[in-house]
Design an enzyme around this catalytic site. Sequence first.
Site, PDB file in Angstrom:
ATOM      1  N   ASP A   1       0.857  -1.182   0.000  1.00  0.00           N
ATOM      2  CA  ASP A   1       0.000   0.000   0.000  1.00  0.00           C
ATOM      3  C   ASP A   1       0.896   1.236   0.000  1.00  0.00           C
ATOM      4  O   ASP A   1       1.935   1.251   0.653  1.00  0.00           O
ATOM      5  CB  ASP A   1      -0.924   0.025   1.241  1.00  0.00           C
ATOM      6  CG  ASP A   1      -2.166   0.872   0.973  1.00  0.00           C
ATOM      7  OD1 ASP A   1      -3.267   0.305   0.982  1.00  0.00           O
ATOM      8  OD2 ASP A   1      -2.009   2.071   0.690  1.00  0.00           O
TER       9      ASP A   1
ATOM     10  N   ALA B   1     -39.004  -4.688   3.084  1.00  0.00           N
ATOM     11  CA  ALA B   1     -39.096  -3.256   2.784  1.00  0.00           C
ATOM     12  C   ALA B   1     -38.041  -2.509   3.581  1.00  0.00           C
ATOM     13  O   ALA B   1     -37.672  -2.908   4.678  1.00  0.00           O
ATOM     14  CB  ALA B   1     -40.469  -2.742   3.174  1.00  0.00           C
ATOM     15  N   GLY B   2     -37.558  -1.427   2.990  1.00  0.00           N
ATOM     16  CA  GLY B   2     -36.554  -0.667   3.734  1.00  0.00           C
ATOM     17  C   GLY B   2     -36.349   0.709   3.142  1.00  0.00           C
ATOM     18  O   GLY B   2     -37.246   1.263   2.515  1.00  0.00           O
TER      19      GLY B   2
ATOM     20  N   GLY C   1     -27.382   0.653   0.237  1.00  0.00           N
ATOM     21  CA  GLY C   1     -26.284   1.621   0.148  1.00  0.00           C
ATOM     22  C   GLY C   1     -24.978   0.859   0.143  1.00  0.00           C
ATOM     23  O   GLY C   1     -24.921  -0.281  -0.322  1.00  0.00           O
TER      24      GLY C   1
ATOM     25  N   CYS D   1     -20.683  -1.210  -2.511  1.00  0.00           N
ATOM     26  CA  CYS D   1     -20.720  -2.285  -3.513  1.00  0.00           C
ATOM     27  C   CYS D   1     -21.962  -2.273  -4.381  1.00  0.00           C
ATOM     28  O   CYS D   1     -21.870  -2.070  -5.588  1.00  0.00           O
ATOM     29  CB  CYS D   1     -20.568  -3.632  -2.803  1.00  0.00           C
ATOM     30  SG  CYS D   1     -19.011  -3.761  -1.967  1.00  0.00           S
TER      31      CYS D   1
HETATM   32  C1  UDX Z   1     -22.383  -6.914  -0.446  1.00  0.00           C
HETATM   33  C2  UDX Z   1     -22.592  -8.405  -0.654  1.00  0.00           C
HETATM   34  O1  UDX Z   1     -23.454  -8.922   0.351  1.00  0.00           O
HETATM   35  C3  UDX Z   1     -21.251  -9.117  -0.595  1.00  0.00           C
HETATM   36  O2  UDX Z   1     -21.435 -10.496  -0.866  1.00  0.00           O
HETATM   37  C4  UDX Z   1     -20.327  -8.506  -1.649  1.00  0.00           C
HETATM   38  O3  UDX Z   1     -19.049  -9.105  -1.596  1.00  0.00           O
HETATM   39  C5  UDX Z   1     -20.186  -7.006  -1.422  1.00  0.00           C
HETATM   40  O4  UDX Z   1     -21.477  -6.385  -1.434  1.00  0.00           O
HETATM   41  P1  UDX Z   1     -22.090  -5.357   1.634  1.00  0.00           P
HETATM   42  O5  UDX Z   1     -22.496  -4.267   0.694  1.00  0.00           O
HETATM   43  O6  UDX Z   1     -20.894  -5.142   2.473  1.00  0.00           O
HETATM   44  O7  UDX Z   1     -21.837  -6.751   0.814  1.00  0.00           O
HETATM   45  O8  UDX Z   1     -23.245  -5.718   2.646  1.00  0.00           O
HETATM   46  P2  UDX Z   1     -24.731  -6.260   2.644  1.00  0.00           P
HETATM   47  O9  UDX Z   1     -24.964  -6.741   4.025  1.00  0.00           O
HETATM   48  O10 UDX Z   1     -25.035  -7.179   1.541  1.00  0.00           O
HETATM   49  O11 UDX Z   1     -25.617  -4.886   2.476  1.00  0.00           O
HETATM   50  C6  UDX Z   1     -25.780  -4.302   1.235  1.00  0.00           C
HETATM   51  C7  UDX Z   1     -27.033  -3.439   1.319  1.00  0.00           C
HETATM   52  O12 UDX Z   1     -28.161  -4.290   1.452  1.00  0.00           O
HETATM   53  C8  UDX Z   1     -27.043  -2.499   2.525  1.00  0.00           C
HETATM   54  O13 UDX Z   1     -27.640  -1.262   2.176  1.00  0.00           O
HETATM   55  C9  UDX Z   1     -27.925  -3.216   3.527  1.00  0.00           C
HETATM   56  O14 UDX Z   1     -28.615  -2.348   4.390  1.00  0.00           O
HETATM   57  C10 UDX Z   1     -28.907  -3.913   2.607  1.00  0.00           C
HETATM   58  N1  UDX Z   1     -29.403  -5.118   3.229  1.00  0.00           N
HETATM   59  C11 UDX Z   1     -28.519  -6.044   3.680  1.00  0.00           C
HETATM   60  C12 UDX Z   1     -30.780  -5.297   3.313  1.00  0.00           C
HETATM   61  O15 UDX Z   1     -31.550  -4.448   2.896  1.00  0.00           O
HETATM   62  N2  UDX Z   1     -31.232  -6.420   3.902  1.00  0.00           N
HETATM   63  C13 UDX Z   1     -30.382  -7.363   4.397  1.00  0.00           C
HETATM   64  O16 UDX Z   1     -30.835  -8.353   4.940  1.00  0.00           O
HETATM   65  C14 UDX Z   1     -28.982  -7.182   4.287  1.00  0.00           C
END
Ligand code: UDX
Length: 465
Positions: free
Chosen positions: A30, A268-269, A273, A276
């Site tokens: 890094d 629902a939410g 965000g 990813c």
């Molecule tokens: C995501 C994927 O899950 C992961 O496999 C990939 O490698 C990277 O992107 P991340 O974004 O870190 O991971 O978290 P995640 O828990 O999936 O949440 C993503 C979004 O979905 C968030 O906004 C979260 O609030 C929402 N979410 C997550 C839901 O609405 N419901 C859930 O049950 C879980």
Amino acid sequence: MKIAVFGTGYVGLVTAVGLANTGKKVICIDNDLEKVEKIRKGISPIYEPGLDALLLKNLERLAITSNAADAITASDVIIIAVGTPFDGNRIDLSYIRQAAREIGEAIKNTDDYKVVVVKSTVVPDTTMGVVRPIVLEHSGKQEEEVGFCMNPEFLREGNAVEDFLDPDRIVLGVSSPEVEAMMREVYDGYRDSAILITNPTTAEMIKYTANSFLALTISFSNEIARICENLPGVDSEEVFNGVIHDKRFSPIIGKERITPQLASYLRAGVGFGGSCFPKDVKALRSFSKGLKVDGKLLDGLLHINETQLEHVFSMGLKKFSGKARRIAVLGTAFKPNTDDVRESPGVKLAQMALGQGIQVAVQDYVALSNTKALLGAQVEYYDDPLEAVEGADIVFVTTIWPQYLDISEEDFEKHMPEQAIMVDTRSHFKERKAKKWRHRIGVGQPLPVNGEVEYSLRNNGYGIH
Ligand code: UDX
């Protein structure tokens, strides 16, 4: 076997520590000297539960340097785990190209066989169509002298260590059988996981499809929720529960029904965000446009997500009798167990309110400093949610921190003004709904306006004759 990892973000550092944990010698690369110093001391520069402990445990197998050339020369496998942001129109591969150039330069005068692994999320054909030509050009090597692999990560922020140590699948998109053999050795400490062997471009597509499917589930849920909000007595939670009981969704094995974690995305939410889903779906859509594929579903998925925040915000404003002067946002991390505020619904709601001249108080357990970096002095910051809600006309609960469930309704009602309302955007307090909590409205639940839901099929042109 020695492994170099480019980039020490939550993917790079977790990967480096996770592989060191299986006995591999790993060198992190890094150019951020502050990060280098911290990691050298066994301090994780990122907030990720369990990472500090795992880093400390594996420090003797983990080196960190800003000298990429030395690290690459000394390694058999070089993993690229640098950022691939969305630049507004398409994926930004500049960090990937930079890493590929440095790798090419570094292996120019080496004789041993190296494997270059792309772990960053990249659009299809990046590994073989962008990284490989750059590495071969800058090293002067022939194709058969360097191996390439695309090995996507499936780490969730806040669960990244657990997800790496116990992967449900390891996807290896390999350019040759020799690369497959070396990559199997990289992951020889993960015997219980499914190893899926394919080509690099398919591996790239698996990653985008996985994230887009999860994001689609969320946007689908939010569109269904908007219908339910117009129907008296119809709660989207109950609707989805009925769907989830389909044995193709939650099979009954023996006497036990197995409900997949995916079920929590069918809910629902406030919209998804994080660093990813938004960037990956936009990058895939931009990529498919380039292929002249009609991407209405991905467009729709993104549209619903982008409008869900406005929908939730206006739901609160509509429900509050009078003109809201002050709101509180409980949760600015984009999800629990992380301090990451990238594409955070809580931050965006705060910005919406500020744009309408409404005062804003924000609270979070770990993301306040990152929130301050974005919102500065425009808002008030609180550690304690009960202090944040004082004087607020509308309280938006946007991150499902478990700690909120330790706060009683009575305490909230004591600290919230008499007329204030709470928009429970992720139905975090759902079990309290039954008690008709006078303050609370939930997304995806019927939104009684003036005491009742204005609805009648007859108003919808269906008539009774
Ligand atoms: C995501 C994927 O899950 C992961 O496999 C990939 O490698 C990277 O992107 P991340 O974004 O870190 O991971 O978290 P995640 O828990 O999936 O949440 C993503 C979004 O979905 C968030 O906004 C979260 O609030 C929402 N979410 C997550 C839901 O609405 N419901 C859930 O049950 C879980």
